[in-house]
Design a protein around this motif. Structure first.
Motif, short mmCIF file in Angstrom:
data_model
loop_
_atom_site.label_atom_id
_atom_site.label_comp_id
_atom_site.label_asym_id
_atom_site.label_seq_id
_atom_site.Cartn_x
_atom_site.Cartn_y
_atom_site.Cartn_z
N CYS A 36 68.74 15.60 14.90
CA CYS A 36 68.39 16.93 15.41
C CYS A 36 69.50 17.35 16.37
CB CYS A 36 67.04 16.87 16.13
SG CYS A 36 66.67 18.41 17.02
N CYS A 39 67.74 17.57 20.14
CA CYS A 39 67.24 16.39 20.88
C CYS A 39 67.85 15.09 20.38
CB CYS A 39 65.73 16.31 20.82
SG CYS A 39 65.09 15.75 19.24
N CYS A 50 63.92 20.14 15.83
CA CYS A 50 62.92 19.38 15.07
C CYS A 50 61.52 19.68 15.58
CB CYS A 50 63.22 17.89 15.16
SG CYS A 50 62.94 17.20 16.80
N CYS A 52 61.39 20.12 18.95
CA CYS A 52 61.56 19.64 20.32
C CYS A 52 61.69 20.78 21.33
CB CYS A 52 62.78 18.72 20.40
SG CYS A 52 64.26 19.42 19.68
#
Ligand SMILES: [Zn+2]
Ligand SMILES: [Zn+2]
Length: 222
Positions: A36, A39, A50, A52
């Motif tokens: 990702c 993150c 994702c 996050c």
């Protein structure tokens, strides 16, 4: 003091000669693409978020050097729970190498704080030792202030995702001059859900920081 007198011993396999021996370093698993972009978690397909962004709103991004398994896991455990403080240097080097590859830059390096009771019990804050090494490797000055825990929180270990976020919410504050929009690297030893890093980043944001990049030596895949 005692460990200054002892010959280096590998944090991964206990072999004498280096704090992290070459065979162990070779066995440490780097996080693998696709990650990702926000993150840094290993994800099934490349993506910019994702999910996050909603979970970790205060962090600009999160980067970890290696997976929390094998020699890295053993070394971090010895560093943190068995007092092998000299592992701070080789562990911080893993992270610095990753940050250089990713082109992550910042003005300050700030450590995730432990509550003072835990510092007294353990004798040191592992994240502060890592932050110190990281400053040295990246040639950055120390900050004029520090992040503090405003209340003791039970360990995150054993809590589910939701419990971890609730456990650390509003548990941190910046004590020092305002952060003047500067970019910050926020250091912890291991990142799992990112809950602690996000709660710390919220306190830095409140103190006027610029983008906060959470960084950890290792990442637990959750
Ligand atoms: Zn080894
Ligand atoms: Zn993500």
């Amino acid at each position: 003091m005692l460990d200054l007198l002892l010959p280096p011993r590998c944090g991964g396999c206990r072999r004498v000669g280096a704090w992290l021996c070459a065979p162990c370093r070779a066995k440490i698993r780097r996080l693998e693409e696709p990650l990702c972009r926000r993150c840094g978690a290993e994800v099934p397909s490349p993506r910019s978020d994702c999910g996050c962004r909603a979970r970790l709103p205060s962090l600009t991004r999160l980067r970890s050097a290696v997976a929390y398994e094998g020699p890295a896991e053993r070394a971090i455990h010895r560093f943190k729970y068995e007092g092998w403080r000299r592992l701070a240097r080789p562990l911080a080097r893993l992270l610095a190498e990753r940050l250089v590859v990713e082109g992550v830059a910042a003005r300050w390096v700030v450590a995730v704080p432990l509550h003072r009771d835990r510092v007294l019990q353990r004798g040191f804050n592992q994240s502060e030792l890592l932050a110190r090494e990281l400053r040295r490797l990246l040639v950055l000055e120390a900050t004029a202030g520090a992040l503090v825990r405003t209340r003791a929180t039970p360990p995150q270990v054993g809590k589910d995702r939701r419990g971890r976020f609730e456990n650390v919410r509003n548990a941190f504050a910046w004590r020092g001059p305002p952060l003047g929009g500067e970019a910050i690297l926020l250091v912890d030893d291991v990142a799992t859900t990112g809950a602690t890093l996000n709660a710390c980043a919220a306190a830095l944001n409140e103190a006027g920081s610029g983008p906060v990049t959470g960084v950890s030596i290792a990442r637990v895949n959750v």
